[in-house]
Design an enzyme around this catalytic site. Sequence first.
Site, PDB file in Angstrom:
ATOM      1  N   LEU A  50     -14.845 -27.296  51.218  1.00 18.34           N
ATOM      2  CA  LEU A  50     -14.472 -27.445  49.710  1.00 18.34           C
ATOM      3  C   LEU A  50     -15.769 -26.617  48.844  1.00 18.34           C
ATOM      4  O   LEU A  50     -16.893 -26.715  49.279  1.00 18.34           O
ATOM      5  CB  LEU A  50     -14.557 -28.824  49.405  1.00 18.34           C
ATOM      6  CG  LEU A  50     -13.287 -29.606  49.344  1.00 18.34           C
ATOM      7  CD1 LEU A  50     -13.723 -31.187  49.213  1.00 18.34           C
ATOM      8  CD2 LEU A  50     -12.357 -29.154  48.860  1.00 18.34           C
ATOM      9  N   ASP A  51     -15.173 -25.782  47.878  1.00 14.92           N
ATOM     10  CA  ASP A  51     -16.032 -25.125  47.010  1.00 14.92           C
ATOM     11  C   ASP A  51     -17.102 -26.309  46.507  1.00 14.92           C
ATOM     12  O   ASP A  51     -16.328 -27.238  46.167  1.00 14.92           O
ATOM     13  CB  ASP A  51     -15.254 -24.370  45.932  1.00 14.92           C
ATOM     14  CG  ASP A  51     -14.687 -23.334  46.461  1.00 14.92           C
ATOM     15  OD1 ASP A  51     -14.984 -22.566  47.637  1.00 14.92           O
ATOM     16  OD2 ASP A  51     -13.730 -22.729  45.993  1.00 14.92           O
ATOM     17  N   PRO A  52     -18.254 -25.943  45.967  1.00 13.91           N
ATOM     18  CA  PRO A  52     -19.042 -26.921  45.133  1.00 13.91           C
ATOM     19  C   PRO A  52     -18.443 -27.249  43.921  1.00 13.91           C
ATOM     20  O   PRO A  52     -18.724 -28.385  43.562  1.00 13.91           O
ATOM     21  CB  PRO A  52     -20.254 -25.747  44.843  1.00 13.91           C
ATOM     22  CG  PRO A  52     -20.297 -24.838  45.868  1.00 13.91           C
ATOM     23  CD  PRO A  52     -19.050 -24.534  46.455  1.00 13.91           C
ATOM     24  N   LEU A  53     -17.510 -26.658  43.432  1.00 14.39           N
ATOM     25  CA  LEU A  53     -17.073 -27.017  42.014  1.00 14.39           C
ATOM     26  C   LEU A  53     -15.616 -27.926  42.254  1.00 14.39           C
ATOM     27  O   LEU A  53     -15.006 -28.123  41.418  1.00 14.39           O
ATOM     28  CB  LEU A  53     -16.650 -25.823  41.266  1.00 14.39           C
ATOM     29  CG  LEU A  53     -17.684 -24.831  40.422  1.00 14.39           C
ATOM     30  CD1 LEU A  53     -17.336 -24.021  39.917  1.00 14.39           C
ATOM     31  CD2 LEU A  53     -18.544 -25.969  39.695  1.00 14.39           C
ATOM     32  N   ALA A  54     -15.352 -28.373  43.556  1.00  8.66           N
ATOM     33  CA  ALA A  54     -14.258 -29.051  44.103  1.00  8.66           C
ATOM     34  C   ALA A  54     -14.692 -30.237  44.471  1.00  8.66           C
ATOM     35  O   ALA A  54     -15.791 -30.507  45.026  1.00  8.66           O
ATOM     36  CB  ALA A  54     -13.441 -28.447  44.928  1.00  8.66           C
TER      37      ALA A  54
END
Length: 228
Positions: A50-54
């Site tokens: 998962l991306d850091p912004l997710a």
Amino acid sequence: MTAEDFQNGQILLVDKPLHWSSFQAVNKMKWALKSKLGIRKIKIGHAGTLDPLATGLLIVCTGKFTKRITELQGQEKEYTGTFHIGATTPSYDLETEINETFPTLHIDADLIHETVKQFLGEIDQKPPVFSAIKKDGKRLYEHARAGETVEIASRKTTIHEFEITRIALPEIDFRVVCSKGTYIRSLAFDFGKALQSGAHLTALRRTKIGHYHVNDAQPVPDFENSLS
């Protein structure tokens, strides 16, 4: 659970917070297992970055269950989130600043729901330039941050379900069920283009992987506290 339980293999469901990388979440859990249960060495890994912004569901496997990571990664996933219509960013999300704006006056609910139909089933999708895919021995985001232009091949991916859950332009909320390897950031970009406008992703939450649901997941601090 005992140290032996984790060595034998566990599937742990974690609710990853905003701004953490998946790697950070796993590392925190690994440190907790070592420091609180006295485990000197343990295999641990996650099934699907998962991306850091997710935020949302991260499946973490320990011990012998790390062999199941590939199988778990291959399962379909469900996401909810928000597109911002009328502007794009180089990363297709909030990691980078808006680089272009587009008209939105022609966009209404009918056009949005009609456009959704274009994305159901098997589609061709190009990964974002700001992604961890390797090209010429470097991650794409390394090329992008160095200002280098690279040709990215499109990939086949499948959108099983695509539902618009709220329209409050410039924001659109959605729910998507998709196959492994789907980039929701790319879906945002392509959706904006299909609307004869632009779009980028402003929020993303993974809610399901296969039959595993984020409602059954726990924050990392809760996992750490459960070991004491």
